[in-house]
Design an enzyme around this catalytic site. Structure first.
Site, PDB file in Angstrom:
ATOM      1  CD  GLU A   1      54.943  41.263  74.277  1.00 17.60           C
ATOM      2  OE1 GLU A   1      53.894  41.284  73.609  1.00 17.60           O
ATOM      3  OE2 GLU A   1      56.022  41.693  73.857  1.00 17.60           O
TER       4      GLU A   1
ATOM      5  CE  LYS B   1      65.276  37.321  75.972  1.00 13.66           C
ATOM      6  NZ  LYS B   1      64.024  36.920  76.602  1.00 13.66           N
TER       7      LYS B   1
ATOM      8  CB  CYS C   1      61.228  37.937  71.901  1.00 12.10           C
ATOM      9  SG  CYS C   1      61.058  39.340  73.009  1.00 12.10           S
TER      10      CYS C   1
ATOM     11  CB  VAL D   1      61.164  44.917  78.792  1.00  7.55           C
ATOM     12  CG1 VAL D   1      62.263  44.849  79.838  1.00  7.55           C
ATOM     13  CG2 VAL D   1      61.031  43.575  78.075  1.00  7.55           C
TER      14      VAL D   1
ATOM     15  CB  THR E   1      67.726  45.210  70.649  1.00  2.62           C
ATOM     16  OG1 THR E   1      66.946  44.204  71.332  1.00  2.62           O
ATOM     17  CG2 THR E   1      68.469  46.040  71.662  1.00  2.62           C
TER      18      THR E   1
ATOM     19  CG  PHE F   1      64.582  35.104  81.069  1.00  7.37           C
ATOM     20  CD1 PHE F   1      65.177  34.539  79.950  1.00  7.37           C
ATOM     21  CD2 PHE F   1      65.391  35.538  82.108  1.00  7.37           C
ATOM     22  CE1 PHE F   1      66.555  34.392  79.878  1.00  7.37           C
ATOM     23  CE2 PHE F   1      66.768  35.398  82.045  1.00  7.37           C
ATOM     24  CZ  PHE F   1      67.360  34.823  80.927  1.00  7.37           C
TER      25      PHE F   1
ATOM     26  CE  LYS G   1      52.454  35.926  75.022  1.00  2.00           C
ATOM     27  NZ  LYS G   1      53.225  35.163  75.964  1.00  2.00           N
TER      28      LYS G   1
ATOM     29  CB  THR H   1      67.233  40.755  73.803  1.00  2.80           C
ATOM     30  OG1 THR H   1      66.230  40.417  74.762  1.00  2.80           O
ATOM     31  CG2 THR H   1      67.905  39.490  73.295  1.00  2.80           C
TER      32      THR H   1
ATOM     33  N   GLY I   1      55.910  33.687  66.514  1.00  2.00           N
ATOM     34  CA  GLY I   1      56.211  35.064  66.119  1.00  2.00           C
ATOM     35  C   GLY I   1      56.364  35.919  67.356  1.00  2.00           C
TER      36      GLY I   1
END
Ligand code: NAD
Length: 431
Positions: free
Chosen positions: A154, A203, A259, A15, A90, A151, A320, A125, A256
C-alpha cells in the site's frame, strides 16, 4: 497479436481496485465487481475508493477507454469473463486463522455462472489448501482454480503492480499457468510457476519474513536504547551487507496494517494444523506486542511519569504513510493503550477528517492540522512517517505545547535541532 483477455475482478479494495486498473491498462477488458455500495458509487463516478498514488488516474483512464467497467455484484461480472480474480478480504478469524467466508460467498455466487473453461484466480491471501477447497466447492470440472498471491505494498500499489518483483502462479496445469502468466505480459517480472499449495505458502512465508525483520530491528533498537548506541548507523552498516539489505530495517512503533498481523497469526495456525509449533514466529508476534508497550512507556516518561490525564498529541494514525488504511495500525494500537492508561488524546492525520465517525478512533479528538492537535499537549508522539512531519515549524509547536516533548516513534526528526529548539526528544534506538 491481440493479447487482450476478458477479466472479472471481484472486490475493489487495495488489491482488487489496483489489479483491475492495471489489467485494463495492459489492454484487457475488465469488469470490476464491488458489493459495498459506497465504494461502488465512488468507482462508478471515477473516484478511487482508497488513498493510493496514481490509482484514480488509472481507474479514470480505464473507464474512459471502455476497457474497465464497474458493477456492484459478482454475478454481473462473471458471464463474459474467461478469468475471474478473487480479491475479497480474508481477515483474521477468532482463532487466528484466515476467515474465508467472503471467498466462499463469492464462490457460491459465481459457480453456476462461470463460462466454460474459465480460470478462477485467487489473489486474496489464503491458507495452503484453499485452491483445492475452492475447486471442490465449484463442482465445475471444466474450470481451473489458480493461486496468484499479491505482493503489492500500500502506498506504492500501482507502481508495484506495473513492475512487480515476481509473479507467482500456482496451478498444476502448465497450459493454464501460461494463460494466467500471459495476462501480465506487459511486465518483465520473473515468473514462478508452482503447485497451488506452494504458491499459497509463498505469500505467508513472505509476510512472516518481513514481520521477522521488523521485530528483529525493533529489538535491536531496544538494545541500542539501553546501550546508548545509534540504530541508524547500525542499519546503514547492516544494509550494505548484500545478504541483509536495507528494506524492512526501519525501527518504528511496531508493525501492523491489513496484512502482517493477520498473516503471521494465520501462519502460526497453519503450522499448528500440521503439528508444528512455529515458536520463532510466535516470538516475532509477541515481540511486536511488547514493543508497543515500550513505545507507550517512552510516552509516559515524556509526559513526566504518568499517563493519567496526560495531554498527548498523536501525529499520524494510518499504519504507514501514503495510505488511508488504519487496519491494525500500530498508531491506533498505541492510542488505545494510551487511552486505557488515562491519557487525553488529540490527533492529526492527513487522511482523517475531523468529525468523521471512525469507530477505531473513539475517544480521540481529531484536528485538521498538526499544530491544532498539539496545542496544550505535554507530548507529541509521531506514529506515522508522513513527510509533512519533517517540515514542521518546531518553534511554533514548542510555543503551542505546555511542555515541549517529542516521542519520535519513526525516527523522522533531527534530535540535535529539536533539543536546540528546547524540546525533550526521544526516538527509537538512537541517543
Ligand atoms: P479490502 O477490504 O480493501 O477490499 C476487499 C473488497 O472486497 C471490499 O471493498 C469489499 O467490499 C469487497 N467485497 C467483499 N465481498 C464481496 C463480494 N461478494 N462481491 C464483491 N465485492 C466484495 O481488502 P484488500 O486489502 O484489498 O485485501 C484483499 C485480499 O488481498 C486479502 O486477502 C488480503 O490479505 C490480500 N492482500 C492485501 C494486500 C494489501 O496491501 N492490502 C496485499 C497483498 C494481499
Amino acid at each position: 497479436m491481440d493479447r487482450s483477455e476478458r477479466v472479472a475482478v471481484i472486490g475493489a479494495g487495495y488489491v482488487g481496485a489496483v489489479t483491475a486498473a492495471v489489467l485494463a491498462h495492459f489492454g484487457h477488458t475488465v469488469v470490476l465487481a464491488e458489493s459495498d455500495l459506497h465504494r461502488f458509487a465512488q468507482l462508478a463516478s471515477g473516484k478511487s475508493p482508497i488513498v493510493e498514488r496514481d490509482l484514480e488516474e488509472l481507474l479514470r483512464a480505464g473507464l474512459a477507454s471502455g476497457k474497465l467497467r464497474v458493477v456492484n455484484s459478482a454475478r454481473d461480472a462473471i458471464p463474459e469473463a474467461d478469468f475471474v480474480f478473487l480479491c475479497v478480504p480474508t481477515p483474521q478469524g477468532d482463532d487466528g486463522s484466515a476467515d474465508l467466508s467472503a471467498v466462499k460467498v463469492v464462490v457460491d455466487e459465481i459457480g453456476s455462472l462461470l463460462v466454460s473453461h474459465a480460470v478462477v484466480v485467487i489473489k486474496s491471501t489464503v491458507p495452503a489448501g484453499t485452491s483445492v477447497l475452492v475447486t471442490k466447492m465449484l463442482e465445475r470440472p471444466d474450470v481451473t482454480v489458480v493461486s496468484n498471491p499479491e505482493f503489492l505494498r500500500e502506498g506504492s500499489a500501482v507502481a508495484d503492480s506495473l513492475h512487480p518483483d515476481r509473479i507467482v502462479v500456482g496451478v498444476d496445469d502448465p497450459a493454464v499457468a501460461r494463460r494466467v502468466a500471459e495476462l501480465f505480459y506487459a511486465t518483465s517480472a520473473p515468473l514462478i510457476v508452482t503447485s497451488p499449495m506452494t504458491s499459497e505458502m509463498i505469500k505467508y512465508a513472505a509476510n512472516a519474513f518481513l514481520a521477522t525483520k521488523l521485530s528483529f530491528i525493533n529489538s535491536i533498537a531496544t538494545l541500542c536504547d539501553a546501550a546508548g548506541a545509534d540504530v541508524r548507523d547500525l542499519i546503514v552498516a547492516l544494509g550494505y551487507d548484500k545478504r541483509i539489505g536495507f528494506d524492512f530495517l526501519s525501527p518504528g512503533p511496531g508493525w501492523g496494517g491489513s496484512c502482517l498481523p493477520k498473516d503471521t497469526a494465520a501462519l502460526v495456525r497453519i503450522a499448528e494444523s500440521f503439528d508444528f509449533d512455529f515458536a520463532m514466529l510466535r516470538a516475532v508476534v509477541s515481540q511486536n506486542d511488547d514493543h508497543a508497550d515500550r513505545v507507550v512507556e517512552k510516552i509516559r516518561i515524556a509526559a513526566g511519569g504518568s499517563l493519567e490525564r496526560a495531554d498527548v498529541a498523536l501525529w499520524g494514525l494510518t499504519f504507514k504513510a501514503n495510505t488511508d488504511d488504519r487496519r491494525d495500525s500500530p498508531a491506533v494500537n498505541i492510542a488505545r493503550r494510551l487511552a486505557t492508561a488515562g491519557a487525553t488524546l488529540r490527533a492529526y492525520d492527513p487522511t482523517v477528517t475531523p468529525g468523521s465517525a471512525a469507530l477505531d478512533l473513539e475517544g480521540v479528538e481529531l484536528f485538521s492540522s498538526p499544530y491544532d492537535a498539539c496545542a496544550g499537549a505535554q507530548v507529541v508522539a509521531i506514529l506515522t512517517e508522513w513527510d509533512e512531519f519533517r517540515n514542521i515549524d518546531f518553534y511554533k509547536v514548542g510555543e503551542l505545547m505546555t511542555t515541549p516533548s517529542i516521542v519520535d516513534a519513526r525516527n523522522l526528526l533531527d534530535p540535535v535541532a529539536l533539543r536546540a529548539a528546547g524540546f525533550a526528544y526521544s526516538g527509537i534506538g538512537r541517543p
